[in-house]
Design a protein around this motif. Structure first.
Motif, PDB file in Angstrom:
ATOM      1  N   MET A 138      44.889 113.070 133.400  1.00 39.04           N
ATOM      2  CA  MET A 138      46.342 112.923 133.267  1.00 39.04           C
ATOM      3  C   MET A 138      46.889 113.750 132.112  1.00 39.04           C
ATOM      4  O   MET A 138      48.060 114.079 132.088  1.00 39.04           O
ATOM      5  CB  MET A 138      46.721 111.446 133.044  1.00 39.04           C
ATOM      6  CG  MET A 138      46.603 110.544 134.253  1.00 39.04           C
ATOM      7  SD  MET A 138      47.327 111.228 135.758  1.00 39.04           S
ATOM      8  CE  MET A 138      49.032 111.447 135.268  1.00 39.04           C
ATOM      9  N   LEU A 139      46.048 114.060 131.140  1.00 37.45           N
ATOM     10  CA  LEU A 139      46.513 114.862 130.005  1.00 37.45           C
ATOM     11  C   LEU A 139      46.421 116.351 130.330  1.00 37.45           C
ATOM     12  O   LEU A 139      46.612 117.194 129.456  1.00 37.45           O
ATOM     13  CB  LEU A 139      45.681 114.559 128.749  1.00 37.45           C
ATOM     14  CG  LEU A 139      45.852 113.142 128.182  1.00 37.45           C
ATOM     15  CD1 LEU A 139      44.960 112.955 126.968  1.00 37.45           C
ATOM     16  CD2 LEU A 139      47.298 112.874 127.818  1.00 37.45           C
ATOM     17  N   GLY A 140      46.088 116.684 131.555  1.00 36.08           N
ATOM     18  CA  GLY A 140      46.083 118.091 131.956  1.00 36.08           C
ATOM     19  C   GLY A 140      44.713 118.737 131.897  1.00 36.08           C
ATOM     20  O   GLY A 140      44.613 119.960 131.944  1.00 36.08           O
ATOM     21  N   GLY A 141      43.653 117.908 131.783  1.00 39.30           N
ATOM     22  CA  GLY A 141      42.307 118.480 131.827  1.00 39.30           C
ATOM     23  C   GLY A 141      42.022 118.990 133.233  1.00 39.30           C
ATOM     24  O   GLY A 141      42.392 118.341 134.213  1.00 39.30           O
TER      25      GLY A 141
END
Ligand SMILES: Nc1ncnc2c1ncn2[C@@H]1O[C@H](COP(=O)(O)OP(=O)(O)OP(=O)(O)O)[C@@H](O)[C@H]1O
Ligand SMILES: [Mg+2]
Lengths: 318, 243
Positions: free
Chosen positions: A228-231
């Motif tokens: 969700m943090l863009g990993g």
């Protein structure tokens, strides 16, 4: 109210770059590392140990078969079986003379009686040199011949035809023919080794898959958050891949070390047998190199399996 | 300031149902503009979290259209999602901190995921923790922090990357009123730097604390738009006073 901490614009811009690696130290700490405490390294160690021993056995058998067949290819044994010593010796000498003149026969020699006796000693007991005693139990005269080409049926028939007149009691056999069942057995054992290695590889894949799934389940929350943090999928897979690769490498090294110890110990035992046949069963440096590849293959297998398990799980998330 | 370039998010007749249940969101249409501060209110169970999930790309709608940053977010290929997510800051209602990482490492995570060097992130992360009043707790694991402290770590993590859009689900639910106001100031400061802010809350007192905000009200899955500001947005959203 204090001012909000500023983030430099360059830093903010860096955040947009997709696909960057999670930097070194933090990548490893994303998943808590419980190295060498889980079952993973031990499973890999056992798998590598068994695979390396199966591979060593297969390679040694291959060497043995190759050396034996090289020794025996083109080898022909002529036995003159006649109870009367005089006739036996005459036929043997005539056969020897004919063979010397036969085209396609590279070498030929009459096996001395002492050598024949030594060969038979285990079965017949020590024989005295007393000719009377010796003749009481007639032993065939043996001629050892080596052909230029392979000792196939056609070549043997040609020899038989030429010997029929001078030595009617001669029996012509290919040396390899005697060992045909032995070669067949060696071949079967080699296929068994190959099958064992394939089964071990499958089992290892299954074990790694289970371990990767378990790790994945216990870290599903972490994975979802990083996701969700863009990993990216590749970033997240790399974290797991790496932790499993390290486990697999530790297990692989241990397994190989044990395997080498076992193989060397077994090799010593076979050398102690002193038998000419077992002597051909050693391992060459290419074989040792191949054995060294076993743990590397294990690490690669573990890494690829873990990676695909993680990627498959990630693909199910939006 | 009108046209698709000027809008950051657009929902057209969006509906959402979980499985085969009835729709929890029905006919949702609105536009979000850059640099605007929005509150999303509604009773518990009205669908606030569900709407925010659509906004932060954790959920696809059952029907309707969503565009984000000028791109159709529904047909967006999977490999483009991380790039979009890095432009968002999210405060989850349940925080979602990583349990085995310290407060510092949790806040640093978005920067590390984006490949920022350790040397470049140490100070911003420390400053941010200081700002939310956790400067002395930066080595603490989430389990050893109070609910309000965990919430502040979650907020610090959401704003550290200075996102284009901040989506916060009940971000002040676990803190005292003074801290709530302080955190709102943080959101406002971020908003002044150009970030679009969407804060879901059922605390009506909070709405009055941000004068320039617009209010989206959810009522059992439907969006009411009392001022029409969402469907017919003002030319410069930021200048329209809240009611
Ligand atoms: N994953 C889910 N599966 C099925 N139903 C869900 C799921 N998530 C939410 N719902 C249902 O959707 C409706 C809206 O839930 P949602 O969490 O969006 O409400 P909310 O406005 O955020 O409430 P609160 O203020 O209590 O956080 C509720 O009836 C809830 O039961
Ligand atoms: Mg909610």
């Amino acid at each position: 109210m204090s001012e909000v901490p500023a983030l430099s614009p360059t830093l903010a811009r860096r955040l947009r770059t997709a696909g960057a690696a999670i930097t070194g130290a933090s990548e490893t700490q994303l998943v808590p590392q419980a190295r060498l405490s889980g079952p993973m390294p031990w499973v890999i160690a056992i798998m590598v140990l068994l695979t390396a021993i199966a591979a060593a056995a297969g390679l040694a058998l291959g060497n043995l078969a190759a050396q034996a067949s090289a020794d025996l290819a083109g080898g022909v044994t002529v036995q003159v079986v006649n109870a009367a010593p005089g006739a036996r010796m005459r036929q043997a000498n005539d056969a020897l003379a004919v063979l010397r003149e036969t085209p396609g026969v590279a070498q030929v020699r009459l096996v001395p009686a002492a050598e024949v006796n030594a060969l038979l000693e285990p079965w017949l007991g020590t024989r005295s040199d007393d000719p009377a005693a010796a003749d009481a139990l007639p032993v065939p005269a043996l001629i050892d011949a080596r052909l230029d080409g392979p000792a196939n049926a056609a070549a043997l028939d040609r020899l038989r035809a030429r010997l029929a007149e001078v030595a009617p009691d001669a029996r012509v056999d290919a040396q390899a023919g005697w060992l045909e069942p032995v070669f067949a057995a060696l071949d079967a054992l080699r296929w068994l080794a190959v099958a064992l290695i394939a089964l071990l590889a499958l089992t290892m894949m299954a074990a790694v898959l289970l371990a990767a799934r378990t790790a994945l389940d216990s870290h599903r929350g972490t994975i979802e958050i990083v996701h969700m943090l863009g990993g990216t999928d590749a970033q997240i897979a790399r974290v797991f891949q790496r932790s499993i690769a390290i486990d697999a490498a530790a297990g692989g090294a241990l397994g190989l070390a044990l395997a080498v110890a076992v193989i060397i110990a077994l090799g010593r035992r076979f050398e102690a047998l002193g038998s000419g046949v077992a002597g051909g069963a050693g391992l060459g440096w290419v074989d040792w190199l191949l054995l060294g590849l076993v743990p590397l293959a294990g690490v690669a297998l573990a890494t690829i399996t873990a990676r695909s398990a993680v990627l498959r799980a990630l693909r199910r998330m939006l | 300031m009108t046209g698709p370039d000027a809008e950051i998010v657009r929902f057209d007749n969006v509906g959402l149902r979980y499985g085969t249940d009835k729709e929890v969101l029905t006919d949702i249409s609105f536009t979000l503009f850059p640099g605007t501060f929005y509150f999303l209110t509604g009773a518990s169970g009205a669908g606030k979290t569900s709407l925010l999930k659509l906004l932060y790309l954790a959920q696809r709608p059952s029907r309707g259209k969503i565009s984000m940053f000028g791109t159709d977010a529904i047909t967006l290929p999977r490999e483009h999602l991380p790039g979009f997510r890095r432009r968002l800051g999210v405060v989850f209602q349940d925080f979602r901190l990583i349990p085995h990482l310290s407060a510092f490492d949790n806040v640093a995570l978005p920067l590390r995921v984006a490949g920022v060097e350790e040397d470049d992130l140490r100070k911003p992360v420390a400053d941010m923790l200081e700002w939310v009043g956790l400067g002395d707790r930066s080595h603490a694991r989430p389990a050893t922090l109070s609910g309000g402290e965990q919430q502040r770590v979650a907020i610090a993590r959401a704003v550290i990357g200075r996102p284009d859009m901040l989506v916060a689900d009940e971000p002040t639910g676990n803190v005292d009123p003074d801290m709530a106001v302080k955190l709102l100031r943080l959101f406002e400061a971020l908003n002044r730097l150009g970030t679009t802010v969407v804060v879901a809350t059922h605390d009506v007192h909070l709405l009055r604390k941000v004068p320039d905000s617009l209010i989206m009200r959810l009522d059992r899955g439907r969006l009411s738009d009392p001022t029409g500001a969402l469907r017919y947005p003002p030319r410069r959203a930021g200048l329209v006073p809240s009611r």
